[in-house]
Write a protein that holds these residues in place. Structure first.
Motif, mmCIF file in Angstrom:
data_model
loop_
_atom_site.group_PDB
_atom_site.id
_atom_site.type_symbol
_atom_site.label_atom_id
_atom_site.label_comp_id
_atom_site.label_asym_id
_atom_site.label_seq_id
_atom_site.Cartn_x
_atom_site.Cartn_y
_atom_site.Cartn_z
ATOM 1 N N ASP A 93 -8.723 -3.976 5.361
ATOM 2 C CA ASP A 93 -8.292 -3.469 6.659
ATOM 3 C C ASP A 93 -7.212 -2.428 6.426
ATOM 4 O O ASP A 93 -6.242 -2.679 5.690
ATOM 5 N N ALA A 94 -7.371 -1.273 7.028
ATOM 6 C CA ALA A 94 -6.448 -0.161 6.824
ATOM 7 C C ALA A 94 -6.048 0.430 8.173
ATOM 8 O O ALA A 94 -6.430 -0.081 9.232
ATOM 9 N N ILE A 110 -6.693 7.846 5.605
ATOM 10 C CA ILE A 110 -6.570 6.411 5.830
ATOM 11 C C ILE A 110 -5.384 5.877 5.036
ATOM 12 O O ILE A 110 -5.231 6.168 3.848
ATOM 13 N N THR A 111 -4.545 5.100 5.715
ATOM 14 C CA THR A 111 -3.361 4.530 5.071
ATOM 15 C C THR A 111 -3.693 3.150 4.531
ATOM 16 O O THR A 111 -3.947 2.213 5.301
ATOM 17 N N SER A 112 -3.712 3.028 3.189
ATOM 18 C CA SER A 112 -3.979 1.741 2.549
ATOM 19 C C SER A 112 -3.644 1.840 1.067
ATOM 20 O O SER A 112 -3.977 2.833 0.408
ATOM 21 N N ASP A 155 -5.017 -0.080 -1.003
ATOM 22 C CA ASP A 155 -6.219 -0.577 -1.683
ATOM 23 C C ASP A 155 -7.267 0.511 -1.883
ATOM 24 O O ASP A 155 -8.372 0.226 -2.351
ATOM 25 N N LYS A 157 -7.325 8.543 -0.458
ATOM 26 C CA LYS A 157 -7.043 8.221 0.941
ATOM 27 C C LYS A 157 -7.436 9.347 1.897
ATOM 28 O O LYS A 157 -7.654 9.110 3.072
#
Length: 869
Positions: free
Chosen positions: A91-92, A141-143, A145, A149
């Motif tokens: 989940d991001a 996308i901020t993550s 994992d 990004k």
């Protein structure tokens, strides 16, 4: 035959209005009948085809860590397993919203490409339709994992795991709600496999949304959950073992550090003694100073090591507390495929409507059509006698009625069936597809038996009516048929036997009452026609009123909190989390919050239940009864779904599939969702564990979404459940049902008009001679019009009163079957509803009166008063 054809053609030309009204009545009835009976199967088959194309998983297994090779081998040993694939998901955050990113599915739960292609390199991504982006766009996308990004959109996809348009579940990122999903290559993720999708042999030939599939899938789920419980226990045990081993190493390191500290301390003491003895020697003093500097550095290093050791011990203690968060859980489609259950429930609602509305439509349409065709035969009595006298056979005379009635039935059946097959189901499907779900083109299921039944009922209302009436008339001699039918034997009505009332009535009112109640067939047709029509209007408007009011009552009267903030009570960041809560909320109620489930043999899917544990909820939730330590308070819809009464027990399961038994101490009102409320004391009694709060019921000072984002940025946050998100989801779902009801209301209004027009036109046609007589006697046009319509208004008023009663009971019944399993309807109908429905019927009565006024004006008095003799 040339003469007969010419006669038939003239019949159609002169009675096109009657033909049209009968055809429209049949068309409307079949339109509703076929349309509603087709909507549910069409909706289900559409997604069932998708499930098969995408090979949607029966069971999905998730882990909070990752699957080891031994875990995979254990899962692959489950009985009836057909195929299992592994993948990754995280989940991001995307533009402040939660997005679920999954690795490209292989053979199970495959994504359907809408545009473009699937991603192949780490800088590419395919997005779900919920995200309004185009191919070629770049998104960030901020993550932690994801390796890359900043990603380029190369495809737009649709997935049965993410059918919902607005909410795809809860998360601990963004505002707490998953709004989007996306697909990236597995190589772009830093995590290991943490997701498994399973299909089973015993479900392959079973269709979704059937009791057989539900039972088979649930049996598979229980087998998988038995394994996942073992895996969870093994992972927790391993984690505890690793933590214990690390603690033992820390203890050993602590002992070594203590010894080193003691050595340094001793060296420092010896150094101080040597410095005093060497006070007279500068050289020795310099050497001792150098030694002292080195000892000081060692002491500082040991102090730093000691601090790190203390932090490591604290971290291990923290990890030990959080071992319970390590989970391996299994879910069935109703849990992991977002929108699966609600969509199936929507299709079931159409089935429920199909069992009620078409019956009323057909009853009214058949009744009026039957009467109309019999009236047509009666009007043709003289013509039938003439044709028989000219030598035509009975079957040739009946041919006109046979053709007329059959053609009317066929045209009405074909028109109604086409609209019922293609328009209404597609319209219903579009309402749901465009409003709540991401779906493809609808699949049409052709139900031949349904069409044959429709044709049979249509022919029964026209052909059978005409045949029976004509057969009865043709039993008479041609000479008798050419004479007017003798008037019916005069009989008195009930009011004439009550002199006290009858003597005080005017002549006009006496005529109205006699005409209204003496002709029983006409009276019952009008009353029943109006009664059925207004009851449908009341039902349709009543359903809309009940559904629209639900969110308001639930979230402004019962559940008045803005959000449920769920946190990890053992997190090191708990104090900062609590400070956030106190700073940004106007009210906080500390509770324990869990999501459990319950399964009933009478329901297709397991029911998700929200469990609230606390001492008092009065500031945030209005309960009908006080909490006790001897049971739990259950929401009314939950007890209805499982046929529970006070004192009964409900079996629930937690996320690991463990069963617990809840006693029903009392029942409370609740309109949205299944709820269980209990005290901490009873919680400890049921679950056998100590009570520990893990959530707050909050009323916010600021925008709820802003606070949700702030809370989820804290490490202690597990998720945030916003009331407005649930309210919007419920409103969207109910809005779809409301739009469908509006279609039914429109058709009901059309039915009211056609029924009133047809019955009134029959009444006027039957009494042309009577109307011509009173016009000759000097009645003004207005008086002549009221001569007929006073009866119509009287019978309409009776029909309205009876229709209000019927509408009330219909609404009460339908509102017990149309709402989904987790929604409790608001009982009763409003005076506004009754007023609107009544005014609508009266308005159409006046419209019909205006149309009939022109017909009455055109009556040829001389022609009407001619005698056949």
């Amino acid at each position: 035959m040339k003469t007969m054809k010419k006669n038939i053609r003239r019949t159609f030309q002169r009675s096109w209005a009657r033909f049209l009204s009968v055809t429209l009545l049949i068309m409307l009835a079949i339109f509703v009948f076929v349309g509603l009976f087709s909507a549910g199967p069409d909706m289900r088959q559409t997604v069932i085809d998708r499930f098969k194309q995408e090979n949607l998983a029966d069971i999905q297994v998730e882990t909070t860590t990752s699957f080891s090779n031994s875990d995979k081998k254990r899962l692959e040993q489950v009985a009836n397993l057909k195929e299992i694939t592994y993948g990754k998901q995280i989940d991001a955050v995307l533009s402040g919203k939660g997005i679920r990113v999954i690795s490209t599915p292989k053979t199970i739960s495959k994504a359907k490409l809408v545009q473009g292609r699937l991603p192949q390199t780490n800088n590419e991504i395919a997005i779900g339709e919920q995200l309004n982006q185009k191919i070629g766009d770049t998104i960030s996308i901020t993550s932690d994992d994801l390796k890359v990004k900043k990603l380029t959109v190369v495809g737009i996809v649709r997935s049965s795991e993410f059918m919902s348009r607005t909410s795809l579940g809860q998360t601990n990122v963004g505002d707490g709600t998953l709004s989007y999903f996306a697909i990236v290559p597995s190589s772009n993720m830093t995590v290991s496999d943490n997701l498994a999708r399973l299909t089973f042999t015993n479900t392959q030939n079973l269709s979704a949304y059937t009791q057989e599939y539900s039972n088979a899938a649930y049996a598979d789920l229980e087998k998988v959950q038995k394994i996942t419980r073992q895996l969870t226990q093994a992972k927790q045990d391993k984690s505890l073992t690793d933590i214990t081993a690390a603690e033992e190493k820390l203890v050993s390191s602590e002992k070594t550090l203590a010894q080193q500290e003691e050595t340094v301390k001793t060296a420092q003491e010896q150094l101080q003694a040597a410095k005093q003895a060497a006070a007279a020697s500068p050289e020795l003093q310099a050497q001792l100073a150098d030694q002292e500097s080195r000892l000081s550095k060692q002491a500082a290093q040991l102090s730093q090591a000691k601090t790190e050791l203390v932090e490591a011990k604290s971290d291990l203690a923290q990890k030990k507390k959080q071992v319970s968060l390590i989970q391996v859980s299994a879910q069935e489609r109703s849990d992991f495929a977002h929108g699966y259950s609600d969509y199936g429930s929507s299709a079931t609602r159409m089935d429920a409507l199909a069992l009620v509305l078409p019956v009323i439509f057909f009853a009214i349409s058949l009744m009026v059509s039957f009467t109309t065709m019999r009236r047509m035969v009666a009007e043709k009595r003289t013509e039938m006698g003439t044709l028989r006298a000219l030598g035509f056979y009975k079957k040739e005379v009946m041919g006109e009625f046979t053709l007329y009635s059959t053609l009317s039935a066929l045209v009405g059946t074909v028109g109604g069936s086409l609209l019922g097959i293609y328009f209404l189901p597609n319209r219903i499907y579009s309402i749901f597809a465009d409003g709540s779900y991401q779906l493809g083109k609808m699949t049409i299921v052709y139900n031949i038996p349904l069409l044959l039944i429709s044709l049979g009922l249509a022919l029964m209302s026209t052909l059978l009516a005409a045949y029976l009436a004509a057969k009865k008339e043709l039993k008479e001699k041609p000479a008798d048929l050419m004479l007017p039918k003798p008037p019916a034997v005069t009989n008195t009505i009930l009011l004439e036997r009550i002199p006290l009332i009858w003597k005080h009535l005017s002549f006009s009112n006496k005529v109205t009452l006699r005409n209204a109640f003496r002709y029983k067939s006409r009276m019952f047709m009008t009353i029943f026609g109006v009664m059925g029509s207004i009851s449908l209007l009341i039902l349709g408007i009543g359903i809309r009123d009940s559904l629209i009011e639900l969110p308001h009552r639930q979230y402004e009267t019962i559940s008045t909190y803005d959000m449920i903030a769920v946190y990890n009570p053992d997190s090191k960041s708990l104090s900062s989390y609590q400070n956030l809560v106190k700073t940004h909320s106007s009210s906080q109620t500390s509770i324990r919050y869990e999501t459990v489930s319950a399964k009933s043999d009478e329901l297709l899917d397991s029911q998700s239940i929200q469990l609230f544990v606390g001492k008092d909820f009065k500031n945030d939730i209005q309960l009908d009864h006080r909490l006790t330590n001897d049971g739990a308070i259950l929401s009314k819809k939950l007890t209805q779904a499982f046929n529970l009464e006070q004192g009964d027990y409900l079996t629930i399961k937690d996320s690991q599939g463990k069963s617990y038994h809840i006693k029903v101490s009392s029942i409370t009102s609740n309109y949205v969702g299944h709820m269980i409320y209990m005290t901490p004391t009873y919680y400890q009694k049921v679950f056998g564990t100590a009570y520990q709060s893990n959530a707050y019921l909050l009323k916010t000072k600021e925008n709820a979404e802003t606070l949700a984002k702030k809370l989820n940025q804290n490490d202690a946050s597990l998720t945030v459940v916003q009331s407005k998100v649930i309210r919007q989801t419920v409103s969207d779902f109910l809005g779809g049902l409301t739009n469908i009801i509006l279609i039914i209301v429109f058709v009901s209004i059309l039915l009211v008009y056609i029924v009133l027009y047809t019955l009134t036109s029959i009444n006027v046609a039957e009494r042309e001679k009577e109307l011509a007589t009173i016009k000759v006697l000097g009645f003004y046009q207005k008086e002549t019009l009221l001569y007929v319509f006073k009866e119509t208004f009287l019978l309409t008023a009776i029909g309205i009163l009876l229709g209000i009663g019927l509408g009330y009971f219909l609404h009460k019944y339908v509102m017990t079957v149309i709402p989904p399993e987790h929604i409790f309807s608001i009982p009763g109908i409003t005076w506004t509803n009754i007023l609107i429905s009544t005014v609508a019927v009266i308005l159409f009565s006046f419209i019909v009166m205006a149309i009939m006024n022109r017909h009455i004006k055109r009556i040829d008095m001389l022609e009407a008063l001619k005698s056949v003799d």
